[in-house]
Write an enzyme that holds these catalytic residues in place. Sequence first.
Site, PDB file in Angstrom:
ATOM      1  N   ASP A 174       0.966  -1.140  -0.570  1.00 33.42           N
ATOM      2  CA  ASP A 174       0.155  -0.009   0.125  1.00 33.42           C
ATOM      3  C   ASP A 174       0.862   1.457   0.234  1.00 33.42           C
ATOM      4  O   ASP A 174       2.076   1.238  -0.664  1.00 33.42           O
ATOM      5  CB  ASP A 174      -0.797   0.262   1.431  1.00 33.42           C
ATOM      6  CG  ASP A 174      -2.744   0.277   0.889  1.00 33.42           C
ATOM      7  OD1 ASP A 174      -2.265   1.867   0.099  1.00 33.42           O
ATOM      8  OD2 ASP A 174      -3.394  -0.330   1.054  1.00 33.42           O
TER       9      ASP A 174
ATOM     10  N   HIS B 116      -3.997   5.689   3.499  1.00 34.43           N
ATOM     11  CA  HIS B 116      -4.878   4.763   3.149  1.00 34.43           C
ATOM     12  C   HIS B 116      -4.177   3.510   3.776  1.00 34.43           C
ATOM     13  O   HIS B 116      -4.724   3.252   4.208  1.00 34.43           O
ATOM     14  CB  HIS B 116      -4.444   4.920   1.695  1.00 34.43           C
ATOM     15  CG  HIS B 116      -5.258   3.676   0.819  1.00 34.43           C
ATOM     16  ND1 HIS B 116      -4.691   2.285   0.709  1.00 34.43           N
ATOM     17  CD2 HIS B 116      -6.636   3.787   0.596  1.00 34.43           C
ATOM     18  CE1 HIS B 116      -5.855   1.668   0.145  1.00 34.43           C
ATOM     19  NE2 HIS B 116      -6.832   2.025  -0.291  1.00 34.43           N
TER      20      HIS B 116
ATOM     21  N   ASN C  70     -13.671  -0.140  -6.935  1.00 32.85           N
ATOM     22  CA  ASN C  70     -15.061   0.701  -7.023  1.00 32.85           C
ATOM     23  C   ASN C  70     -15.369   1.224  -7.943  1.00 32.85           C
ATOM     24  O   ASN C  70     -16.185   2.524  -7.784  1.00 32.85           O
ATOM     25  CB  ASN C  70     -14.176   2.047  -5.570  1.00 32.85           C
ATOM     26  CG  ASN C  70     -14.251   1.537  -4.401  1.00 32.85           C
ATOM     27  OD1 ASN C  70     -14.204   0.259  -4.301  1.00 32.85           O
ATOM     28  ND2 ASN C  70     -13.130   2.309  -3.754  1.00 32.85           N
TER      29      ASN C  70
ATOM     30  N   SER D 134     -11.225  -0.909  -0.762  1.00 34.44           N
ATOM     31  CA  SER D 134     -10.178  -0.776   0.011  1.00 34.44           C
ATOM     32  C   SER D 134     -10.078  -1.250   1.548  1.00 34.44           C
ATOM     33  O   SER D 134      -9.275  -1.673   1.962  1.00 34.44           O
ATOM     34  CB  SER D 134      -9.543   0.247   0.094  1.00 34.44           C
ATOM     35  OG  SER D 134      -8.717   0.794  -1.676  1.00 34.44           O
TER      36      SER D 134
END
Length: 321
Positions: free
Chosen positions: A49, A86, A177, A244
């Site tokens: 990430d 994130h 998404n 996520s």
Amino acid sequence: MANFAHVIPFEVIIQMTEANEVPPGVELIQAPAIWKETKGKGVTVAILDTGCDSTHPDLQEQIIGGQNFTDDDGSNPDIFLDYNGHGTHVAGTIAAQKDDKGVVGVAPEASLLIVKVLNKKGSGQYEWIINGIDYAIEQKVDIISMSLGGPTDLPELHEAIKRAVSNNILVVCAAGNEGDGNDLTDEYAFPGRYNEVISVGAINLERSPSDFTNSHDEIDLVAPGEKILSTYLNGKFATLSGTSMAAPHVSGALALIKGLVNNSFGRELSERELYAQLIKRTVPLGFPQRIEGNGLVYLTVLEQLTGVFEREIKALVLSSQ
């Protein structure tokens, strides 16, 4: 290999300086009911990430190391700090420690390997991701969690994932998404589309599919992905939405399952066997399979079914007397 992947787009709903709760998503998948048997100790999850706020009070004891593969900090491999938020949020959902303050993750004693493959902008070259996967393999992690993706089906990326799986590593990916609320249309993000990964779609806390969640025939299961409270930058907390946020619930769940079943089987289970154990712990929600796969990860379903079976047997015995 100049194509870019990115964090599976997410929405920051609210930031806060304090929190003190088991997040609703962690409750929804029944993780606290498993903690009396295992909290994930001895299981290592590699988070590919944007890095991690490794000084966050809820995370610092879970992080065992990491590496930077991006262009942040002059490409210094030893600095895997998160400037985006994130990665820190994902890390908290997996393994924020249980200390009666802040938040707690699904597997609060699992170890985290921070593999920074996305930069402060939340994007990364596929080469960084491939190198990150190979690093996680070298470090002999148990689970790889990737809340990232892009539109490009890159053979080199697919091969890296196959290498991980052949090394008995479970690879968990956000489905993406780009969903339009119509289960009859396909929305693909890679690596989430690959058959070898565990592709996770999102539901809300009322157990309905999120409008944004991708639908296709490789969705394996769903997990909470809306209004998810977790750790954030500078020791703070934030509520975010996106697939996520769903994927790390499953990565944490697998850490718990691995601890549970390895004890009961008395041996290390294979990637395929662990995947089967995960799917045994899902409940259908009544939506098309292309949206929910096998259903919601629900860690106590086997115990509940056993209880129902035992009650039915007792009732039959009593009725026959």
